[in-house]
Design a protein around this motif. Structure first.
Motif, PDB file in Angstrom:
ATOM      1  N   LEU A 158       0.826  -1.209   0.000  1.00  6.04           N
ATOM      2  CA  LEU A 158       0.000   0.000   0.000  1.00  6.04           C
ATOM      3  C   LEU A 158       0.860   1.258   0.000  1.00  6.04           C
ATOM      4  CD1 LEU A 158      -2.705  -1.169   2.551  1.00  6.04           C
ATOM      5  CD2 LEU A 158      -2.990  -0.885   0.098  1.00  6.04           C
ATOM      6  N   LEU A 159       1.974   1.219   0.717  1.00  2.38           N
ATOM      7  CA  LEU A 159       2.871   2.373   0.732  1.00  2.38           C
ATOM      8  C   LEU A 159       3.527   2.577  -0.636  1.00  2.38           C
ATOM      9  CD1 LEU A 159       4.547   1.908   4.232  1.00  2.38           C
ATOM     10  CD2 LEU A 159       2.880   3.657   3.578  1.00  2.38           C
ATOM     11  N   MET A 160       3.866   1.484  -1.313  1.00  2.00           N
ATOM     12  CA  MET A 160       4.419   1.611  -2.652  1.00  2.00           C
ATOM     13  C   MET A 160       3.368   2.127  -3.623  1.00  2.00           C
ATOM     14  SD  MET A 160       7.077  -1.588  -3.109  1.00  2.00           S
ATOM     15  CE  MET A 160       7.801  -0.838  -4.568  1.00  2.00           C
ATOM     16  N   LEU A 161       2.119   1.733  -3.417  1.00  4.87           N
ATOM     17  CA  LEU A 161       1.027   2.263  -4.240  1.00  4.87           C
ATOM     18  C   LEU A 161       0.962   3.781  -4.116  1.00  4.87           C
ATOM     19  CD1 LEU A 161      -1.683   1.762  -5.875  1.00  4.87           C
ATOM     20  CD2 LEU A 161      -2.803   1.780  -3.624  1.00  4.87           C
TER      21      LEU A 161
ATOM     22  N   PRO B 263     -10.569   0.827  -1.521  1.00  2.08           N
ATOM     23  CA  PRO B 263     -11.079   1.447  -2.764  1.00  2.08           C
ATOM     24  C   PRO B 263     -10.734   2.928  -2.868  1.00  2.08           C
ATOM     25  CG  PRO B 263     -12.750   0.047  -1.757  1.00  2.08           C
ATOM     26  CD  PRO B 263     -11.652   0.178  -0.760  1.00  2.08           C
ATOM     27  N   GLN B 264     -10.810   3.645  -1.752  1.00  4.37           N
ATOM     28  CA  GLN B 264     -10.487   5.066  -1.777  1.00  4.37           C
ATOM     29  C   GLN B 264      -9.000   5.301  -2.026  1.00  4.37           C
ATOM     30  OE1 GLN B 264     -12.379   3.581   0.457  1.00  4.37           O
ATOM     31  NE2 GLN B 264     -14.326   4.667   0.594  1.00  4.37           N
ATOM     32  N   LEU B 265      -8.141   4.453  -1.461  1.00  2.00           N
ATOM     33  CA  LEU B 265      -6.706   4.599  -1.689  1.00  2.00           C
ATOM     34  C   LEU B 265      -6.356   4.353  -3.163  1.00  2.00           C
ATOM     35  CD1 LEU B 265      -5.212   2.821   1.465  1.00  2.00           C
ATOM     36  CD2 LEU B 265      -5.441   5.281   1.048  1.00  2.00           C
ATOM     37  N   LEU B 266      -6.982   3.334  -3.745  1.00  2.00           N
ATOM     38  CA  LEU B 266      -6.744   3.059  -5.164  1.00  2.00           C
ATOM     39  C   LEU B 266      -7.251   4.213  -6.030  1.00  2.00           C
ATOM     40  CD1 LEU B 266      -7.737  -0.714  -5.263  1.00  2.00           C
ATOM     41  CD2 LEU B 266      -5.444   0.205  -5.631  1.00  2.00           C
ATOM     42  N   ARG B 267      -8.415   4.734  -5.710  1.00  2.00           N
ATOM     43  CA  ARG B 267      -8.972   5.837  -6.485  1.00  2.00           C
ATOM     44  C   ARG B 267      -8.109   7.093  -6.368  1.00  2.00           C
ATOM     45  NH1 ARG B 267     -14.604   7.086  -4.468  1.00  2.00           N
ATOM     46  NH2 ARG B 267     -13.406   8.168  -2.855  1.00  2.00           N
TER      47      ARG B 267
ATOM     48  N   PHE C 242      -5.027   6.649  -8.701  1.00  2.00           N
ATOM     49  CA  PHE C 242      -5.214   6.671 -10.142  1.00  2.00           C
ATOM     50  C   PHE C 242      -6.076   7.838 -10.634  1.00  2.00           C
ATOM     51  CE2 PHE C 242      -4.423   2.135  -9.110  1.00  2.00           C
ATOM     52  CZ  PHE C 242      -3.253   1.981  -9.833  1.00  2.00           C
ATOM     53  N   PHE C 243      -6.887   8.385  -9.729  1.00  2.00           N
ATOM     54  CA  PHE C 243      -7.701   9.566 -10.067  1.00  2.00           C
ATOM     55  C   PHE C 243      -7.510  10.609  -8.963  1.00  2.00           C
ATOM     56  CE2 PHE C 243      -9.837   5.769 -11.706  1.00  2.00           C
ATOM     57  CZ  PHE C 243      -9.865   6.068 -13.065  1.00  2.00           C
ATOM     58  N   PRO C 244      -6.341  11.224  -8.903  1.00  2.00           N
ATOM     59  CA  PRO C 244      -5.991  12.062  -7.746  1.00  2.00           C
ATOM     60  C   PRO C 244      -6.888  13.283  -7.548  1.00  2.00           C
ATOM     61  CG  PRO C 244      -4.373  12.304  -9.517  1.00  2.00           C
ATOM     62  CD  PRO C 244      -5.257  11.175  -9.904  1.00  2.00           C
ATOM     63  N   ARG C 245      -7.560  13.756  -8.587  1.00  2.00           N
ATOM     64  CA  ARG C 245      -8.392  14.951  -8.448  1.00  2.00           C
ATOM     65  C   ARG C 245      -9.867  14.632  -8.180  1.00  2.00           C
ATOM     66  NH1 ARG C 245      -6.092  19.281 -12.962  1.00  2.00           N
ATOM     67  NH2 ARG C 245      -3.893  19.146 -12.330  1.00  2.00           N
ATOM     68  N   PHE C 246     -10.205  13.373  -8.124  1.00  2.00           N
ATOM     69  CA  PHE C 246     -11.603  12.989  -7.910  1.00  2.00           C
ATOM     70  C   PHE C 246     -12.107  13.462  -6.553  1.00  2.00           C
ATOM     71  CE2 PHE C 246     -14.922  10.120  -6.462  1.00  2.00           C
ATOM     72  CZ  PHE C 246     -15.752  10.027  -7.562  1.00  2.00           C
ATOM     73  N   GLU C 247     -11.268  13.292  -5.515  1.00  2.00           N
ATOM     74  CA  GLU C 247     -11.676  13.666  -4.162  1.00  2.00           C
ATOM     75  C   GLU C 247     -11.923  15.163  -4.059  1.00  2.00           C
ATOM     76  OE1 GLU C 247      -8.297  12.242  -2.146  1.00  2.00           O
ATOM     77  OE2 GLU C 247      -8.955  10.146  -2.081  1.00  2.00           O
ATOM     78  N   GLN C 248     -11.013  15.956  -4.622  1.00  2.00           N
ATOM     79  CA  GLN C 248     -11.159  17.401  -4.546  1.00  2.00           C
ATOM     80  C   GLN C 248     -12.357  17.881  -5.356  1.00  2.00           C
ATOM     81  OE1 GLN C 248      -7.691  19.498  -5.869  1.00  2.00           O
ATOM     82  NE2 GLN C 248      -8.483  21.523  -5.310  1.00  2.00           N
TER      83      GLN C 248
ATOM     84  N   HIS D  42      -6.954   8.678   4.496  1.00  2.00           N
ATOM     85  CA  HIS D  42      -5.502   8.874   4.548  1.00  2.00           C
ATOM     86  C   HIS D  42      -5.007   8.800   5.985  1.00  2.00           C
ATOM     87  CE1 HIS D  42      -5.045   9.631   0.334  1.00  2.00           C
ATOM     88  NE2 HIS D  42      -5.902  10.635   0.348  1.00  2.00           N
ATOM     89  N   LEU D  43      -5.760   9.348   6.922  1.00  2.00           N
ATOM     90  CA  LEU D  43      -5.380   9.257   8.327  1.00  2.00           C
ATOM     91  C   LEU D  43      -5.424   7.809   8.802  1.00  2.00           C
ATOM     92  CD1 LEU D  43      -4.693  10.546  11.051  1.00  2.00           C
ATOM     93  CD2 LEU D  43      -7.162  10.847  11.445  1.00  2.00           C
ATOM     94  N   ALA D  44      -6.455   7.064   8.415  1.00  2.00           N
ATOM     95  CA  ALA D  44      -6.551   5.659   8.812  1.00  2.00           C
ATOM     96  C   ALA D  44      -5.351   4.868   8.296  1.00  2.00           C
ATOM     97  CB  ALA D  44      -7.856   5.060   8.289  1.00  2.00           C
ATOM     98  N   MET D  45      -4.970   5.116   7.041  1.00  2.00           N
ATOM     99  CA  MET D  45      -3.822   4.416   6.485  1.00  2.00           C
ATOM    100  C   MET D  45      -2.528   4.819   7.186  1.00  2.00           C
ATOM    101  SD  MET D  45      -2.583   2.254   4.418  1.00  2.00           S
ATOM    102  CE  MET D  45      -0.854   1.855   4.265  1.00  2.00           C
TER     103      MET D  45
END
Length: 272
Positions: A34-37, A151-155, A158-164, A174-177
């Motif tokens: 997950l960290l490498m992801l 699912p949120q970490l993968l998104r 690969f889609f970094p602007r989706f959340e914003q 991100h805090l949980a991870m």
């Protein structure tokens, strides 16, 4: 080697260390994938250094190393999320802070140098009920947390602007991870050692990323590589009377080399 490993299973002296190490060897590589992801593999060293320094500080204040190390790593992970630090830069500063603090605390506290050396080398042979309970708690936390945030970490990768764009509370996953990684690396550092934990995070994920056909098999394969390396290193360390941490790193490096040698062989010029 097989006889030595089987003997260790029946020896009460090594039963708890073996089981504790197995749990961590299964979980640390999954965290590493997950960290490498997230392009944050340096977290393994950053959080491990913070855990080592806070364990020493806690020991100086009369706290168990398990409590001090975990608390320090969790604080580091929480601050990283609070300041929205992404990538390896934040962990590079953690390495510097943790390294300097570990050496300074170790040089100025009673038994500090010996404890600092033990944290680097690993203390798996001395793992007891507290370490086993901590490892079981980490496994339980990972089983509960990871399916909810994966699912949120993968998104976000690969889609970094989706959340914003959708005003999603990304800080939650991100805090949980970050907290799960911090706690896992803290317990890993205090048992298999700083470099042992780093190797378990980095090498299995690197190996499996090259061959896994899917993300699910990446997580499964990383854990299997970590467990296999732990079993081989544990048996070799007992048979050869060697410290476990360096032996684990050596075994993992051997696995990594086995992935590179076939490629190097195919790329070598034909013999004249």
């Amino acid at each position: 080697m097989l006889d030595a490993w089987l003997a260790s299973l029946s020896d009460p002296l090594f039963r708890l260390p073996l089981l504790t190490g197995l749990l961590l060897a299964a979980l640390l590589p999954v965290i590493g994938a997950l960290l490498m992801l997230r392009d944050e593999w340096l977290a393994a060293l950053g959080l491990s250094h913070i855990a080592a320094a806070s364990a020493l500080l806690g020991s100086a204040l009369g706290l168990p190393t398990l409590v001090g190390g975990t608390a320090g790593a969790l604080a580091g992970g929480a601050l990283k999320t609070r300041f929205e630090a992404r990538g390896n830069l934040a962990y590079a500063f953690m390495i510097l802070v943790g390294w300097s603090a570990t050496l300074l605390i170790g040089a100025n506290t009673e038994l500090g140098e010996r404890l600092a050396h033990a944290l680097v080398e690993g203390q798996l042979y001395f793992a007891g009920v507290a370490e086993l309970v901590a490892a079981l708690a980490l496994i339980a936390a990972a089983i509960w947390i990871l399916p909810r945030i994966l699912p949120q970490l993968l998104r976000s990768r690969f889609f970094p602007r989706f959340e914003q764009a959708n005003a999603l509370p990304a800080w939650r996953w991100h805090l949980a991870m970050d907290l799960l990684a911090a706690a896992t690396l803290a317990i890993g550092t205090l048992t298999v050692g700083l470099m042992g934990a780093f190797a378990l995070v980095l090498v299995p994920a690197w190996v499996i990323f090259r061959v896994a056909p899917s993300w699910r098999w990446t997580l499964i394969g990383s854990g299997l590589v970590g467990i296999s390396a732990h079993l081989v290193a544990f048996a070799l360390a007992l048979q050869l009377d060697q410290p476990f941490g360096p032996m684990l790193v050596a075994v993992l490096l051997g696995i990594a080399a086995s992935m590179l040698l076939p490629k190097a062989w195919r790329g070598s010029p034909p013999a004249s």
